[in-house]
Design an enzyme around this catalytic site. Structure first.
Site: not given
Ligand code: KIV
Length: 286
Positions: A47-48, A87, A119, A186
């Site tokens: 979700d980055s 994610d 998370e 992380e």
């Molecule tokens: O969304 C993502 O890329 C992540 C990383 C920051 C671990 O969760």
């Protein structure tokens, strides 16, 4: 020959044999193709994307299930022989275990992922348990969790005091006990990363958690030098594609303005004799 796709059993064996897992994010088809060609073990459709693809000022928070599914589908098309993890975005699992299972199922049914990630530690254990009981492979993500950086007071490394390190270790055990197949740590100190990787029998991976974990994840936009707005301590750049791209685009702009592009080689040719014919025909136009 097609690359052999690695799975959970490979990742467990690699942990036992001390072989590090290589892991990057990808959000689109071409990057997934590059990563599969380069032999990456695992891809996270993170979700980055909220930061790196969509440029949201609030980062990951506006990312939706529908966005994640579309990006996972593109990555799956680009990397058919790579382990892909979807994610779970903010709001897709925090509400209750039923929502968590429903949204996790979407990733597997609509985007053919191999695993999902969410998370949180002890407080999301019921959601982890429900997803695992429904038969899905899940990776827990603890330490610094970007969806709740508001509660951390910003993007702050974790495990820097013994008391805080103990909280991260308790989260890791709770996530493992709830049935997670692997854990991503992380932005924690290497001492905490090393302790948890040794403490747990499941693979424990690092993004900024030091060299003692069972593998390393980085955000591909950091690795390729595409996204420059934020540079955490733990990244290493392997290319400078932002610079290269701006230079290439500026050169194109210059070439068009000055008439250096297009050249003869970029132009289609008329069939022999047709240009003269056209000239005559055009004379009779009104
Ligand atoms: O969304 C993502 O890329 C992540 C990383 C920051 C671990 O969760």
């Amino acid at each position: 020959m097609d690359k052999k796709k690695k799975g959970l059993l490979d990742f467990r064996r690699m942990k036992d044999e001390g072989e590090k897992v290589t892991w990057l994010t990808a959000y689109d088809y071409p990057t997934a193709c590059f990563e599969e060609q380069a032999g990456i073990d695992m891809i996270l459709v993170g979700d980055s994307m909220g930061n790196t693809v969509y440029g949201y000022p609030s980062g990951t928070l506006p990312v939706t299930m529908d966005m994640c599914i579309v990006h996972c589908q593109a990555v799956r098309r680009g990397a058919p022989n790579t382990f892909i993890m979807g994610d779970m975005p903010f709001g897709s699992y925090q509400t209750n275990p039923d929502d968590a299972v429903r949204n996790a199922v979407r990733f597997f049914k609509e985007a053919e992922v191999d695993s999902i990630k969410l998370e949180g530690g002890r407080r999301v254990a019921p959601m982890i348990r429900a997803i695992v009981d429904a038969g899905m492979v899940l990776c827990g993500h603890i330490g610094l969790t970007p969806q709740s950086t508001g509660q951390f007071g910003g993007y702050k490394a974790q495990g820097r005091t013994a008391e805080n390190a103990l909280e991260v270790i308790k989260d890791a055990r709770a996530v493992r006990d709830a049935g997670a197949a692997m854990i991503l740590l992380e932005a924690v100190t290497p001492e905490v990363g090393g302790f948890i990787a040794k403490d747990l029998d499941i693979p424990v991976y690092s993004i900024g958690a030091g060299p003692l974990c069972d593998g390393q994840l980085l955000i591909v936009s950091d690795v390729l030098g595409i996204w420059e707005a934020f540079k955490p301590k733990f990244i290493r750049r392997y290319a400078e594609l932002a610079d290269t791209s701006v230079k290439a685009i500026a050169e194109y702009v210059d070439d068009v303005r000055s008439g250096r592009f297009p050249e003869d080689t970029h132009c289609y040719k008329m069939i022999e004799g047709e240009a003269e014919k056209l000239e005559k025909l055009a004379k009779n136009l009104d």
